[in-house]
Design an enzyme around this catalytic site. Structure first.
Site, short mmCIF file in Angstrom:
data_model
loop_
_atom_site.label_atom_id
_atom_site.label_comp_id
_atom_site.label_asym_id
_atom_site.label_seq_id
_atom_site.Cartn_x
_atom_site.Cartn_y
_atom_site.Cartn_z
N GLY A 46 41.73 44.05 35.71
CA GLY A 46 40.43 43.62 36.18
C GLY A 46 39.39 44.65 35.80
O GLY A 46 39.71 45.82 35.58
N GLN A 51 31.44 49.23 36.06
CA GLN A 51 32.38 50.22 35.51
C GLN A 51 32.07 50.58 34.06
O GLN A 51 32.62 51.54 33.53
CB GLN A 51 33.82 49.69 35.60
N CYS A 93 42.80 52.01 39.81
CA CYS A 93 41.51 51.58 39.26
C CYS A 93 41.25 52.35 37.97
O CYS A 93 41.47 53.56 37.93
CB CYS A 93 40.40 51.88 40.29
N LEU A 94 40.77 51.66 36.94
CA LEU A 94 40.50 52.32 35.67
C LEU A 94 39.44 53.42 35.84
O LEU A 94 39.41 54.37 35.06
CB LEU A 94 40.03 51.30 34.62
N HIS A 135 39.05 43.67 44.92
CA HIS A 135 38.85 45.00 44.34
C HIS A 135 37.64 44.98 43.38
O HIS A 135 36.78 45.88 43.44
CB HIS A 135 40.13 45.41 43.60
N GLU A 136 37.56 43.96 42.52
CA GLU A 136 36.47 43.92 41.53
C GLU A 136 35.12 43.63 42.20
O GLU A 136 34.09 44.21 41.81
CB GLU A 136 36.76 42.89 40.44
N HIS A 139 33.49 46.62 43.53
CA HIS A 139 32.76 47.41 42.53
C HIS A 139 31.30 46.97 42.43
O HIS A 139 30.42 47.79 42.16
CB HIS A 139 33.40 47.25 41.14
NI NI Z 1 38.58 49.28 39.98
#
Ligand code: NI
Length: 173
Positions: A46, A51, A93-94, A135-136, A139
């Site tokens: 995701g 991000q 998370c990236l 989660h997304e 963000h």
């Molecule tokens: Ni994330």
């Protein structure tokens, strides 16, 4: 279609509230393509526009690596309703590389959004899809998963997070 630079924990872009998309157009679709490409390059499941430093309410998810076929989707202006149940599972998370922690969230949610063609979608999600969406969408509100973990675990992760944040600050200098 470039792979975009991923913002890392400590970057203020991750803490801003993203703005709704007024109209789903070619520019939105170009951003969606870049988000998919950036996510794929990092083998993520995701990614949210903040991000990559774009403060707009667009997310992509792809859980096909977890056996969820048809889950490669983009959502514009997503919102959630009807949360139910509770599930604690490990997240990463990236934008917070090298950190994983158990997070408790609703097991089921209902998603309201627009797709990449601007059509309304309404999806009942549970399990990993519901998890990825929550989660997304966090963000988009400047929230990271590490904000949602218990105080003990957070205290243990603190040195690691501070290292990441110092590195992100040096990267911007
Ligand atoms: Ni994330």
């Amino acid at each position: 279609m470039p792979v975009l630079e991923l913002r890392i924990c400590g970057d203020p872009a991750l803490r801003r509230r993203a703005q709704p998309v007024a109209r789903v157009d070619a520019e939105t679709r170009a951003l969606i393509r870049d988000l998919f490409e950036t996510m794929d390059a990092q083998q993520g499941v995701g990614l949210a526009a903040p991000q990559v430093g774009r403060p707009v309410r667009v997310i992509v998810v792809d859980l096909s690596s977890m056996g969820l076929t048809g889950s490669r989707r983009a959502f514009v202006n997503p919102s959630l309703s009807e949360p139910s149940g509770r599930w604690t599972v490990r997240e990463g998370c990236l934008s917070v590389p090298g950190v994983e922690a158990d997070v408790s969230r609703p097991r089921r949610v209902r998603l309201h959004a627009l797709d990449e063609a601007g059509r309304p979608v309404d999806i009942a999600a549970e399990g990993w899809l519901a998890r990825a969406l929550q989660h997304e969408i966090d963000h988009l509100d400047g929230v990271l998963f590490v904000d949602r973990i218990g105080p003990l675990r957070r205290a243990l992760l603190k040195p690691k997070l501070e290292r990441l944040m110092r590195r992100a600050q040096r990267g911007r200098a």
